[in-house]
Design a protein around this motif. Structure first.
Motif, PDB file in Angstrom:
ATOM      1  N   GLU A 233      -3.000   1.650  -4.722  1.00  0.00           N
ATOM      2  CA  GLU A 233      -1.811   0.864  -4.334  1.00  0.00           C
ATOM      3  C   GLU A 233      -1.601  -0.290  -5.315  1.00  0.00           C
ATOM      4  OE1 GLU A 233      -1.754  -1.142  -0.508  1.00  0.00           O
ATOM      5  OE2 GLU A 233       0.428  -1.030  -0.413  1.00  0.00           O
TER       6      GLU A 233
ATOM      7  N   ASP B 277      -2.890  -0.658   6.775  1.00  0.00           N
ATOM      8  CA  ASP B 277      -1.901  -0.960   7.826  1.00  0.00           C
ATOM      9  C   ASP B 277      -1.049   0.248   8.217  1.00  0.00           C
ATOM     10  OD1 ASP B 277      -0.815  -1.087   5.208  1.00  0.00           O
ATOM     11  OD2 ASP B 277       0.893  -2.270   5.904  1.00  0.00           O
ATOM     12  N   ASP B 278      -0.806   1.141   7.251  1.00  0.00           N
ATOM     13  CA  ASP B 278       0.030   2.316   7.543  1.00  0.00           C
ATOM     14  C   ASP B 278      -0.563   3.097   8.727  1.00  0.00           C
ATOM     15  OD1 ASP B 278       0.116   1.452   4.759  1.00  0.00           O
ATOM     16  OD2 ASP B 278       1.533   3.074   4.414  1.00  0.00           O
TER      17      ASP B 278
ATOM     18  N   GLY C 107      -4.333  -4.775   4.616  1.00  0.00           N
ATOM     19  CA  GLY C 107      -3.311  -4.634   3.572  1.00  0.00           C
ATOM     20  C   GLY C 107      -1.883  -4.672   4.085  1.00  0.00           C
TER      21      GLY C 107
ATOM     22  N   ASN D 293       5.196 -10.340   4.748  1.00  0.00           N
ATOM     23  CA  ASN D 293       5.896 -11.201   5.704  1.00  0.00           C
ATOM     24  C   ASN D 293       5.751 -10.773   7.158  1.00  0.00           C
ATOM     25  OD1 ASN D 293       7.988 -13.291   4.285  1.00  0.00           O
ATOM     26  ND2 ASN D 293       7.395 -11.588   2.985  1.00  0.00           N
ATOM     27  N   ILE D 294       5.206  -9.609   7.381  1.00  0.00           N
ATOM     28  CA  ILE D 294       5.208  -9.056   8.752  1.00  0.00           C
ATOM     29  C   ILE D 294       4.310  -9.859   9.696  1.00  0.00           C
ATOM     30  CG2 ILE D 294       3.378  -7.321   8.397  1.00  0.00           C
ATOM     31  CD1 ILE D 294       5.199  -5.366   9.994  1.00  0.00           C
TER      32      ILE D 294
ATOM     33  N   SER E 285      13.619  -7.298   7.853  1.00  0.00           N
ATOM     34  CA  SER E 285      12.901  -6.747   6.694  1.00  0.00           C
ATOM     35  C   SER E 285      13.432  -5.365   6.309  1.00  0.00           C
ATOM     36  CB  SER E 285      11.409  -6.622   7.021  1.00  0.00           C
ATOM     37  OG  SER E 285      10.745  -5.905   6.000  1.00  0.00           O
ATOM     38  N   TYR E 286      13.586  -5.157   4.991  1.00  0.00           N
ATOM     39  CA  TYR E 286      13.927  -3.807   4.507  1.00  0.00           C
ATOM     40  C   TYR E 286      12.686  -3.094   3.972  1.00  0.00           C
ATOM     41  CZ  TYR E 286      14.496  -6.316  -0.017  1.00  0.00           C
ATOM     42  OH  TYR E 286      14.317  -7.106  -1.126  1.00  0.00           O
TER      43      TYR E 286
ATOM     44  N   ASN F   6       9.071  -0.882   3.909  1.00  0.00           N
ATOM     45  CA  ASN F   6       8.838   0.483   4.410  1.00  0.00           C
ATOM     46  C   ASN F   6       7.853   0.537   5.583  1.00  0.00           C
ATOM     47  OD1 ASN F   6       6.459  -0.010   3.063  1.00  0.00           O
ATOM     48  ND2 ASN F   6       6.935   1.318   1.321  1.00  0.00           N
ATOM     49  N   GLY F   7       7.592  -0.622   6.197  1.00  0.00           N
ATOM     50  CA  GLY F   7       6.637  -0.690   7.306  1.00  0.00           C
ATOM     51  C   GLY F   7       7.081   0.062   8.561  1.00  0.00           C
TER      52      GLY F   7
ATOM     53  N   HIS G 254      11.148  -4.252  12.038  1.00  0.00           N
ATOM     54  CA  HIS G 254      12.090  -4.118  10.921  1.00  0.00           C
ATOM     55  C   HIS G 254      13.493  -3.849  11.467  1.00  0.00           C
ATOM     56  CE1 HIS G 254       8.243  -3.436   8.948  1.00  0.00           C
ATOM     57  NE2 HIS G 254       8.807  -3.472   7.762  1.00  0.00           N
TER      58      HIS G 254
ATOM     59  N   ASP H 237       3.761   1.967  -4.626  1.00  0.00           N
ATOM     60  CA  ASP H 237       3.265   1.837  -3.249  1.00  0.00           C
ATOM     61  C   ASP H 237       2.608   3.150  -2.829  1.00  0.00           C
ATOM     62  OD1 ASP H 237       2.708   0.997  -0.749  1.00  0.00           O
ATOM     63  OD2 ASP H 237       4.789   0.613  -0.150  1.00  0.00           O
TER      64      ASP H 237
ATOM     65  N   ASP I 279      -0.198   4.191  -1.239  1.00  0.00           N
ATOM     66  CA  ASP I 279      -0.700   4.573   0.098  1.00  0.00           C
ATOM     67  C   ASP I 279       0.462   4.992   0.991  1.00  0.00           C
ATOM     68  OD1 ASP I 279       0.287   1.955   0.332  1.00  0.00           O
ATOM     69  OD2 ASP I 279      -1.137   1.398   1.895  1.00  0.00           O
ATOM     70  N   THR I 280       1.562   4.268   0.880  1.00  0.00           N
ATOM     71  CA  THR I 280       2.691   4.512   1.774  1.00  0.00           C
ATOM     72  C   THR I 280       3.479   5.762   1.369  1.00  0.00           C
ATOM     73  OG1 THR I 280       2.736   2.167   2.187  1.00  0.00           O
ATOM     74  CG2 THR I 280       4.712   3.393   2.789  1.00  0.00           C
TER      75      THR I 280
HETATM   76  O1  R7I Z   1       7.483  -3.506   5.460  1.00  0.00           O
HETATM   77  P1  R7I Z   1       6.135  -4.066   5.673  1.00  0.00           P
HETATM   78  O2  R7I Z   1       5.432  -3.723   6.926  1.00  0.00           O
HETATM   79  O3  R7I Z   1       5.217  -3.688   4.437  1.00  0.00           O
HETATM   80  C1  R7I Z   1       4.679  -2.413   4.344  1.00  0.00           C
HETATM   81  C2  R7I Z   1       3.992  -2.283   3.033  1.00  0.00           C
HETATM   82  C3  R7I Z   1       3.355  -0.946   2.829  1.00  0.00           C
HETATM   83  O4  R7I Z   1       3.317  -0.668   1.450  1.00  0.00           O
HETATM   84  C4  R7I Z   1       1.960  -1.136   3.346  1.00  0.00           C
HETATM   85  O5  R7I Z   1       1.069  -0.217   2.784  1.00  0.00           O
HETATM   86  C5  R7I Z   1       1.646  -2.566   2.955  1.00  0.00           C
HETATM   87  O6  R7I Z   1       1.127  -2.693   1.688  1.00  0.00           O
HETATM   88  O7  R7I Z   1       2.914  -3.225   2.984  1.00  0.00           O
HETATM   89  O8  R7I Z   1       6.104  -5.643   5.530  1.00  0.00           O
HETATM   90  P2  R7I Z   1       7.247  -6.713   5.251  1.00  0.00           P
HETATM   91  O9  R7I Z   1       6.521  -7.976   4.996  1.00  0.00           O
HETATM   92  O10 R7I Z   1       8.258  -6.694   6.337  1.00  0.00           O
HETATM   93  O11 R7I Z   1       7.973  -6.195   3.917  1.00  0.00           O
HETATM   94  C6  R7I Z   1       7.234  -5.969   2.764  1.00  0.00           C
HETATM   95  C7  R7I Z   1       7.811  -6.767   1.608  1.00  0.00           C
HETATM   96  O12 R7I Z   1       9.129  -6.313   1.317  1.00  0.00           O
HETATM   97  C8  R7I Z   1       7.976  -8.240   1.880  1.00  0.00           C
HETATM   98  O13 R7I Z   1       6.770  -8.942   1.742  1.00  0.00           O
HETATM   99  C9  R7I Z   1       9.013  -8.621   0.835  1.00  0.00           C
HETATM  100  O14 R7I Z   1       8.415  -8.763  -0.431  1.00  0.00           O
HETATM  101  C10 R7I Z   1       9.899  -7.385   0.802  1.00  0.00           C
HETATM  102  N1  R7I Z   1      11.095  -7.552   1.646  1.00  0.00           N
HETATM  103  C11 R7I Z   1      12.116  -8.380   1.404  1.00  0.00           C
HETATM  104  N2  R7I Z   1      12.323  -9.240   0.393  1.00  0.00           N
HETATM  105  C12 R7I Z   1      13.483  -9.954   0.399  1.00  0.00           C
HETATM  106  N3  R7I Z   1      14.418  -9.802   1.374  1.00  0.00           N
HETATM  107  C13 R7I Z   1      11.367  -6.911   2.791  1.00  0.00           C
HETATM  108  N4  R7I Z   1      12.554  -7.303   3.301  1.00  0.00           N
HETATM  109  C14 R7I Z   1      13.062  -8.207   2.457  1.00  0.00           C
HETATM  110  C15 R7I Z   1      14.272  -8.954   2.429  1.00  0.00           C
HETATM  111  O15 R7I Z   1      15.167  -8.866   3.302  1.00  0.00           O
END
Ligand code: R7I
Ligand code: MG
Ligand code: MG
Length: 362
Positions: free
Chosen positions: A23, A60-61, A98, A102-103, A131-132, A134-135, A168, A310, A312-313
């Protein structure tokens, strides 16, 4: 079908655990290096003392996928408060799996929230746009299994939307999760000789009304015409645009990984990782010449990871689709033995299968 249910959830775990090794390697990765690494890990495993000690940990996935599956199994229907509680509890128990950047803010608020307010913290993310990332898409594999018997696209989309909105709320995160769920659902139902063009057309038919409905309801200014060719991410209906591009890619015998990464993406945004997972899965249905000594499940995982980013995802999503098509038998014993929590995934798949026999969602 039980084998396909198990293949789906175990395929997701294996993709996550193996993909996690790489990753964040933002360049593409040679497939021979991944295969070599897996052989070394299997050797290392033989020397481990405890039966349940595994060289590869899930991230986390898988943690969130387990919460989705267990909530659906134990409640027998979607229970927002229960699922949200499971997400938060699991995060606070093991925050170092991992998770996205921001989650954690959503989990902090979910910890002691009123059951009626469980959707609110996610909606506040990123100044209210949601959030956009891929969580949502990365954890959705139990949903198409749970909804399998109902065989109703609208019900599946509603279920996926609800599960995704707990963390999300951005339309791209929700549409990405819906795309993964439909790809798994179609894989469960289709013959192992996949007609890739039909598979993609069916996905477009399901995604198009959703993307068009969003465009129609959006208050944003329409994007201005640019003289340079726009990135597919900026299309009004980006998932459909990328699915259409995939059809061209699958006809291209000299397709380069750099083209896939450029046109589809391989990062943490749902719109830049879900398409790469679907393409990896579809490419392997036709057998990849360089990987001809591996079976098609193995080819899917190795190819998905070799795109870098990314990993793992992308590999967990592609692994869920491939496992749903080829079944648990296609996942090598040695891979299963290397990855943490495979047995749990197999048990959850069995429980979801039994729930379907009792007509879940119908
Ligand atoms: O989507 P999320 O759960 O992350 C999943 C990823 C997978 O690759 C897992 O394996 C793990 O590594 O993380 O977590 P969020 O924090 O909701 O979104 C992930 C990242 O996407 C954020 O930390 C931001 O960098 C980016 N992001 C955004 N940036 C700007 N504006 C998501 N939404 C936004 C946005 O609206
Ligand atoms: Mg992860
Ligand atoms: Mg990831």
């Amino acid at each position: 079908m039980l084998s396909r249910f198990k293949g789906c959830l175990v395929g997701a775990v294996v993709g996550d655990c193996i993909g996690a090794i790489y990753e964040g390697h933002y360049a593409k990765i040679q497939t021979s290096l991944i295969i070599e690494k897996l052989k070394k890990l299997d050797k290392a495993r033989e020397n481990l003392k405890e039966d349940d000690e595994k060289p590869l940990s899930y991230t986390d996935d898988t943690a969130m996928t387990q919460s989705v599956a267990l909530s659906l199994i134990q409640k027998g229907s979607f229970d927002a408060a229960d699922m949200a509680k499971r997400f938060a509890e699991k995060f606070f128990k093991e925050p170092n799996r991992g998770y996205g950047g921001n989650i954690y803010k959503v989990f902090q608020e979910l910890e002691d929230i009123d059951p009626e307010d469980v959707f609110k913290p996610a909606a506040k993310q990123f100044n209210g746009s949601g959030s956009y990332g891929n969580g949502g898409a990365m954890r959705i594999s139990p949903a198409p299994l749970f909804a399998f018997h109902a065989n109703n696209d609208t019900k599946l989309q509603e279920l996926v939307t609800s599960i995704t909105r707990l963390t999300h709320t951005h339309h791209l995160a929700i549409h990405g999760a819906i795309l993964v769920a439909h790809a798994i659902d179609q894989s469960l139902r289709c013959d192992t000789e996949v007609d890739v063009n039909k598979f993609i057309d069916d996905l477009i038919t399901k995604l198009k009304p959703l993307e068009e409905k969003y465009v129609a309801s959006s208050v944003d200014e329409p994007p201005t015409k640019k003289s340079v060719k726009r990135s597919l991410d900026e299309e009004e209906t980006p998932y459909c645009a990328k699915l259409a591009r995939m059809k061209e890619m699958l006809q291209d015998e000299s397709l380069q990984k750099s083209t896939i990464i450029h046109d589809l993406g391989h990062d943490v945004a749902a719109v830049s990782s879900v398409p790469a997972a679907v393409l990896s899965f579809l490419i392997a249905t036709r057998k990849i010449p360089k990987l001809k000594d591996l079976n098609q499940f193995e080819q899917t995982i190795i190819y998905a990871i070799s795109l870098g980013g990314d990993t793992d995802t992308i590999a967990t999503m592609a692994g869920a689709m491939a496992g749903a098509l080829y079944g648990i038998e296609s996942i090598p014993e040695t891979w299963r033995a290397c990855c943490e929590s495979v047995n749990k995934a197999e048990k959850m798949a069995e429980d979801l299968f039994n729930l379907n026999n009792r007509s879940a969602l119908s």
